[in-house]
Scaffold this active site. Structure first.
Site, PDB file in Angstrom:
ATOM      1  N   GLU A   1       0.826  -1.208   0.000  1.00 15.82           N
ATOM      2  CA  GLU A   1       0.000   0.000   0.000  1.00 15.82           C
ATOM      3  C   GLU A   1       0.860   1.258   0.000  1.00 15.82           C
ATOM      4  OE1 GLU A   1      -2.028  -2.750   3.114  1.00 15.82           O
ATOM      5  OE2 GLU A   1      -0.083  -2.600   2.087  1.00 15.82           O
TER       6      GLU A   1
ATOM      7  N   ARG B   1      10.415 -23.723  -5.665  1.00 14.59           N
ATOM      8  CA  ARG B   1      11.406 -23.379  -4.642  1.00 14.59           C
ATOM      9  C   ARG B   1      11.486 -21.860  -4.470  1.00 14.59           C
ATOM     10  NH1 ARG B   1      16.622 -27.269  -6.150  1.00 14.59           N
ATOM     11  NH2 ARG B   1      15.696 -29.253  -5.498  1.00 14.59           N
TER      12      ARG B   1
END
Length: 376
Positions: free
Chosen positions: A62, A195
């Site tokens: 944000e 991964r």
């Protein structure tokens, strides 16, 4: 309407939130202990700024999006994949930044279960006169943020269990059989992607001994992603000549042993190799996997990719600790007796539709990939 006029579709909340979720995934596996959040600032149906949680967890999505938007954020709508934080930590609360920016409406995918937030962020926004809508694309957001959710509610990370099997169900040949390489290059590349999307890669001592893996991410552009490598090794038998130990000073390695391993022995191993050793409770002669996972959660780990063999797989599945399961099935059979990829107990748990469901099935080159998720 003339033939030359075009109908321009108006994007919906769902479309903008889907875009925010895709944006948040860009740093998935690199933001722990914080969740990988995405945020969009939209004004008059146009995206004017975007942000996603930075590597290491800060700045938050944000804050990045609002800084990029500047004055364009005033009167705009902010789409964010998780409730904005309302507590002071290493950075000020995102709620304060949203209010100060003059955002008129906030659309979030879900409430943050972290008890430091848990609805307080939404309440503070509403009190400040900001319109708030919650629940857009909630199911997808829960999937993306499952590691964060489990860490703050169950005190463990989410676990993705990955196994490879031959077409007749074997992970390896019998004793003294040559080591098998079951999957092709496309499935192998997919494993490296997975991964990269997790904070830690985990195996058992048997896999470490028999396969001598590196457990690193080897993809163009992300070779430097130094994931925590974890070996479950109750008796601390990991060979000091293994590739894991040989690279422990360059890429972090944590060995989780049983509580009966003497502390002096654990310290000596660390001093000699650079690998960290932690001891947890044992259960039925093995390391208690739940205790091991809680240890990882306490270290800030939210997402674990388990490539352990059949024994670790059985424990994770039977205990309900595997949140996602990825099975790669190769084209060729072993054609002789070998070590099953799934023990009868593990297979029964995975095939129990009250516990797991298939969410994806596709081909990766010549191999078949089937992905499961817990039903609860």
């Amino acid at each position: 309407m003339s033939l030359h006029e075009k109908i321009i579709p108006v994007a919906t909340d769902d479309a903008f939130m889907a875009a925010a979720l895709a944006l948040g995934r860009r740093n998935m596996g690199r933001t722990a202990p914080n969740p990988a959040v995405g945020a969009l600032v939209v004004r008059d149906g146009v995206i004017v700024a975007r942000g996603y949680t930075a590597v290491g967890g800060r700045p938050h999505a944000e804050a990045i999006a609002l800084a990029a938007a500047g004055e364009a954020a005033r009167g705009a709508t902010l789409y964010v994949t998780l409730e904005p934080c309302s507590h002071h930590g290493a950075t000020p609360p995102c709620v304060d930044a949203i209010i100060a920016a003059g955002v008129a409406r906030v659309v979030t995918a879900m409430e943050d279960p972290d008890p430091r937030v848990a609805g307080r962020g939404h309440a503070m926004l509403r009190e400040a006169g900001v319109a708030v809508d919650v629940g857009c694309e909630a199911a997808a957001a829960r999937c993306d943020h499952l590691g964060h959710i489990l860490r703050v509610t169950k005190h463990r990370p989410m676990v993705t269990l990955k196994l490879a099997q031959t077409s007749d169900g074997y992970a390896a040949g019998g004793q003294h059989d040559p080591r098998l390489h079951i999957t092709g290059p496309i499935a192998d590349a997919f494993t490296h992607v997975q991964r990269a999307l997790h904070d830690a890669i985990m195996i058992g001592s048997g896999t470490a001994r028999e396969d001598d893996p590196l457990m690193t991410v080897r993809l163009p552009g992300v070779e430097g992603a130094a994931k925590l490598r974890v070996v479950i090794d109750r008796k601390l038998t990991l060979s000091r000549g293994s590739r894991l130990v040989a690279t422990a000073r360059e890429t972090p390695l944590l060995v989780i042993a049983g509580e009966d391993v003497p502390q002096a022995e654990a310290r000596a191993f660390t001093e000699a190799t650079g690998a960290e050793v932690a001891c947890v409770n044992a259960r039925d002669g093995s390391v208690d996997l739940l205790a091991a996972l809680r240890l990882l959660a306490a270290r800030g780990i939210t997402r674990v990719f388990s490539e352990g063999g059949p024994r670790v797989a059985e424990s994770l599945l039977s205990m309900g600790l595997a949140d996602e399961v990825i099975i790669h099935t190769g084209l060729k059979p072993l054609g002789r007796p070998g070590r099953p990829a799934l023990t009868p107990v593990a297979r029964a748990a995975l095939e129990n539709t009250t516990r797991y469901r298939i969410i994806e099935s596709c081909t990766l080159g010549v191999d078949r990939m089937t992905r499961y998720a817990r039903t609860d």
